[in-house]
Write a protein that holds these residues in place. Structure first.
Motif, PDB file in Angstrom:
ATOM      1  N   SER A  60      -9.193  81.233  80.254  1.00  0.00           N
ATOM      2  CA  SER A  60      -8.636  80.640  81.749  1.00  0.00           C
ATOM      3  C   SER A  60      -9.080  81.333  82.842  1.00  0.00           C
ATOM      4  CB  SER A  60      -6.978  80.768  81.462  1.00  0.00           C
ATOM      5  OG  SER A  60      -6.605  82.102  81.626  1.00  0.00           O
ATOM      6  N   GLY A  61      -9.338  82.580  82.960  1.00  0.00           N
ATOM      7  CA  GLY A  61      -9.809  83.232  84.055  1.00  0.00           C
ATOM      8  C   GLY A  61     -11.237  83.065  84.461  1.00  0.00           C
ATOM      9  N   THR A  62     -11.860  82.513  83.356  1.00  0.00           N
ATOM     10  CA  THR A  62     -13.462  82.304  83.496  1.00  0.00           C
ATOM     11  C   THR A  62     -13.432  80.725  84.080  1.00  0.00           C
ATOM     12  OG1 THR A  62     -14.147  83.411  81.491  1.00  0.00           O
ATOM     13  CG2 THR A  62     -15.447  81.498  82.229  1.00  0.00           C
ATOM     14  N   VAL A  63     -12.536  79.883  83.865  1.00  0.00           N
ATOM     15  CA  VAL A  63     -12.431  78.688  84.321  1.00  0.00           C
ATOM     16  C   VAL A  63     -12.145  78.672  85.965  1.00  0.00           C
ATOM     17  CG1 VAL A  63     -11.435  76.222  84.407  1.00  0.00           C
ATOM     18  CG2 VAL A  63     -12.197  77.554  82.159  1.00  0.00           C
ATOM     19  N   ARG A  64     -11.039  79.737  86.044  1.00  0.00           N
ATOM     20  CA  ARG A  64     -10.408  79.870  87.353  1.00  0.00           C
ATOM     21  C   ARG A  64     -11.536  80.403  88.241  1.00  0.00           C
ATOM     22  NH1 ARG A  64      -6.726  82.509  85.962  1.00  0.00           N
ATOM     23  NH2 ARG A  64      -6.762  84.755  86.851  1.00  0.00           N
ATOM     24  N   ARG A  74     -22.401  83.512  85.668  1.00  0.00           N
ATOM     25  CA  ARG A  74     -21.897  84.282  84.554  1.00  0.00           C
ATOM     26  C   ARG A  74     -20.644  83.299  84.180  1.00  0.00           C
ATOM     27  NH1 ARG A  74     -21.043  90.308  85.273  1.00  0.00           N
ATOM     28  NH2 ARG A  74     -20.176  89.990  83.168  1.00  0.00           N
ATOM     29  N   ASN A  75     -19.781  82.891  84.809  1.00  0.00           N
ATOM     30  CA  ASN A  75     -18.720  82.021  84.276  1.00  0.00           C
ATOM     31  C   ASN A  75     -19.185  80.582  83.954  1.00  0.00           C
ATOM     32  OD1 ASN A  75     -16.526  83.916  84.880  1.00  0.00           O
ATOM     33  ND2 ASN A  75     -16.327  83.376  86.918  1.00  0.00           N
ATOM     34  N   ALA A  76     -20.129  80.286  84.474  1.00  0.00           N
ATOM     35  CA  ALA A  76     -20.496  78.796  83.908  1.00  0.00           C
ATOM     36  C   ALA A  76     -21.365  79.219  82.781  1.00  0.00           C
ATOM     37  CB  ALA A  76     -21.473  78.240  85.173  1.00  0.00           C
ATOM     38  N   ALA A  77     -22.172  80.272  82.428  1.00  0.00           N
ATOM     39  CA  ALA A  77     -22.712  80.448  81.300  1.00  0.00           C
ATOM     40  C   ALA A  77     -21.602  80.582  79.962  1.00  0.00           C
ATOM     41  CB  ALA A  77     -23.717  81.647  81.447  1.00  0.00           C
ATOM     42  N   GLY A 124       0.353  82.933  85.930  1.00  0.00           N
ATOM     43  CA  GLY A 124       0.406  84.052  85.117  1.00  0.00           C
ATOM     44  C   GLY A 124      -0.639  85.016  84.580  1.00  0.00           C
ATOM     45  N   ASN A 125      -1.897  84.543  85.150  1.00  0.00           N
ATOM     46  CA  ASN A 125      -3.046  85.151  85.094  1.00  0.00           C
ATOM     47  C   ASN A 125      -3.412  85.562  83.604  1.00  0.00           C
ATOM     48  OD1 ASN A 125      -5.251  86.451  86.427  1.00  0.00           O
ATOM     49  ND2 ASN A 125      -4.260  88.531  86.341  1.00  0.00           N
ATOM     50  N   GLY A 126      -3.490  84.491  82.771  1.00  0.00           N
ATOM     51  CA  GLY A 126      -3.963  84.619  81.372  1.00  0.00           C
ATOM     52  C   GLY A 126      -3.218  83.618  80.449  1.00  0.00           C
ATOM     53  N   CYS A 127      -3.754  83.669  79.252  1.00  0.00           N
ATOM     54  CA  CYS A 127      -3.507  82.789  78.395  1.00  0.00           C
ATOM     55  C   CYS A 127      -3.413  83.302  76.752  1.00  0.00           C
ATOM     56  CB  CYS A 127      -4.423  81.557  78.187  1.00  0.00           C
ATOM     57  SG  CYS A 127      -6.063  81.669  78.048  1.00  0.00           S
ATOM     58  N   THR A 128      -4.009  82.687  75.813  1.00  0.00           N
ATOM     59  CA  THR A 128      -3.896  83.204  74.512  1.00  0.00           C
ATOM     60  C   THR A 128      -4.793  84.309  74.239  1.00  0.00           C
ATOM     61  OG1 THR A 128      -4.959  81.136  73.538  1.00  0.00           O
ATOM     62  CG2 THR A 128      -2.479  81.166  73.387  1.00  0.00           C
ATOM     63  N   SER A 129      -5.814  84.176  74.982  1.00  0.00           N
ATOM     64  CA  SER A 129      -7.168  84.974  74.688  1.00  0.00           C
ATOM     65  C   SER A 129      -6.805  86.116  75.653  1.00  0.00           C
ATOM     66  CB  SER A 129      -8.604  84.236  75.080  1.00  0.00           C
ATOM     67  OG  SER A 129      -8.379  83.772  76.400  1.00  0.00           O
TER      68      SER A 129
END
Length: 431
Positions: A60-64, A74-77, A124-129
């Motif tokens: 989720s942080g990567t997509v955000r 880097r996030n797109a990669a 919440g700044n996070g998910c299952t990962s």
């Protein structure tokens, strides 16, 4: 016939409850093994990324971050790597079940669930990962609050809404496919181990003190995303029906497979982070370990975000990582597209909300500083205005925020005379 005695009635009720809470026929030893091995691969990928870049892995942080334009390449990669993993698994292996018919009710469920997943994970700044496989392994208090919160809320939501019935399981294939799945899982974990060994060898020959080239970091992000996507596919977290059967306790066919995913991942990440927190000296590609601080307190945004994410997850059966893999496997699926658009929209709503909150922060800060002045003249004025009922009390969360951010330390402590006057004024106002 005579009515049953209370003891017999209780027996029949317990028997009916046990019959309703039965194990799903889709759960087997092979399914549990695939979930556990897929979890191990997820854990290896998290270790791989942290050891290489010094940063934690969070879908989720990567997509955000991609939406915010922060380190976009880097996030797109990483996101591209996950989508490519989904496309590769769908093309050469399968394992993606047919999605439910795209009627209005299903699309509404998926769209609303996607919005809640996007907004909740951002708030919440996070998910299952991030909170699950990483935060729990680091013994982060925030993650140990967030994970039980979104798990409990997701289970309650899925049970109340009958998510398992809305997202029914679909058979993939026979035993031959199960054998292929096990072989792919073992090969994937072996490949992950070899990648870690190669990374360690790269570090042994010496990364430059100023860090590796940016292009190499982008390549590692792409590789990490592909490995993580493969782990999600093997663990069956990309199957919404599997997630729904795990979260929905009222379906009469509970599937505990996903519990093995978490256990398999933590089996790898927990010892790694416990060692890295104490003895880690830096990332192999240069720089230090940029891990989130463990001392960050639990706040209402964390709890509210975890709860909203739980509602969304229990509604649509997917979270950010599996959704990216599903998009790579089924790019033309309207169900996947509606869920993905909903998730991105939810994150965009949070971004707008966060910017408005930060824009309003200076005015709130100024008003709080005016209320925190403690010299005799302002204290007397505050005492008089409080007796007139014009000052509103400061909430508990505002007091905690002031202590955490150090705002309260900007003003000296009040004198004993000021304390007496303020206590007297509060007593008058309370009376």
């Amino acid at each position: 016939p005579r009515p049953p005695v209370p003891a017999a009635a209780g027996y029949h009720a317990a028997h009916a409850a046990m019959h309703a809470f039965a194990i799903s026929p889709c759960f087997s030893a092979g399914a549990a093994a695939a979930a556990a091995v897929g979890g191990v691969l997820l854990g290896c990928t998290i270790v791989f990324k942290t050891g290489a870049t010094g940063e934690v892995l969070g879908c989720s942080g990567t997509v955000r971050g991609l939406l915010l334009g922060k380190d976009a390449l880097r996030n797109a990669a990483f996101s591209l790597g996950m989508a490519l993993a989904g496309a590769a698994v769908a093309a050469f292996y399968g394992g993606f079940e047919p999605l439910p018919k795209a009627d209005t009710a299903v699309l509404l469920r998926l769209g609303c669930g996607g919005v809640l997943v996007g907004f909740g994970t951002a708030l919440g700044n996070g998910c299952t990962s991030g909170h699950g496989l990483t935060g729990l392994a680091r013994l982060s208090l925030r993650s140990w609050v967030a994970v039980p919160t979104f798990m409990a809320v997701a289970m309650a939501t899925a049970t109340a809404l009958g998510t398992s019935a809305a997202l029914p399981p679909a058979a993939l294939a026979g035993p031959a496919l199960d054998a292929v799945r096990q072989g792919a899982a073992v090969a994937a974990c072996a490949a992950g181990t070899l990648l870690l060994a190669a990374l360690a060898a790269f570090g042994a020959v010496g990364a430059r003190e100023d860090g590796a080239p940016y292009s190499l970091k982008v390549a590692f992000e792409l590789l990490s995303g592909a490995a993580f996507g493969l782990g999600l596919a093997i663990s069956t977290m990309v199957r919404p029906s599997k997630v729904a059967s795990f979260l929905d306790f009222g379906s009469g066919a509970w599937d505990p497979s996903l519990a093995f995913v978490m256990c398999g991942g933590l089996l790898v990440t927990f010892p790694f982070y416990q060692i890295a927190e104490r003895r880690g000296k830096g990332a192999l590609l240069g720089g230090g370990l940029a891990l989130p601080p463990l001392t960050k307190p639990v706040d209402r945004s964390l709890v509210a975000g975890a709860a909203l994410f739980g509602i969304g997850w229990g509604t649509c059966g997917v979270c950010p990582g599996p959704l990216l893999v599903l998009f790579g496997a089924k790019p033309a699926s309207i169900q996947v597209g509606v869920t993905l658009i909903g998730m991105l929209a939810g994150m965009c709503v949070w971004i707008a909300y966060d910017r408005l909150s930060k824009a309003a922060a200076p005015a709130i800060e100024a008003s709080r500083e005016d209320g925190c002045k403690t010299d005799d003249d302002t204290a007397s004025t505050a005492a008089r205005t409080s007796t007139e009922g014009s000052n509103e009390p400061v909430s508990f969360f505002d007091k905690v925020a002031g202590l955490v951010t150090g705002r309260a330390s900007r003003s000296p402590p009040p004198s004993p005379e000021t304390k007496v006057r303020l206590l007297d004024s509060n007593a008058d106002s309370n009376a």
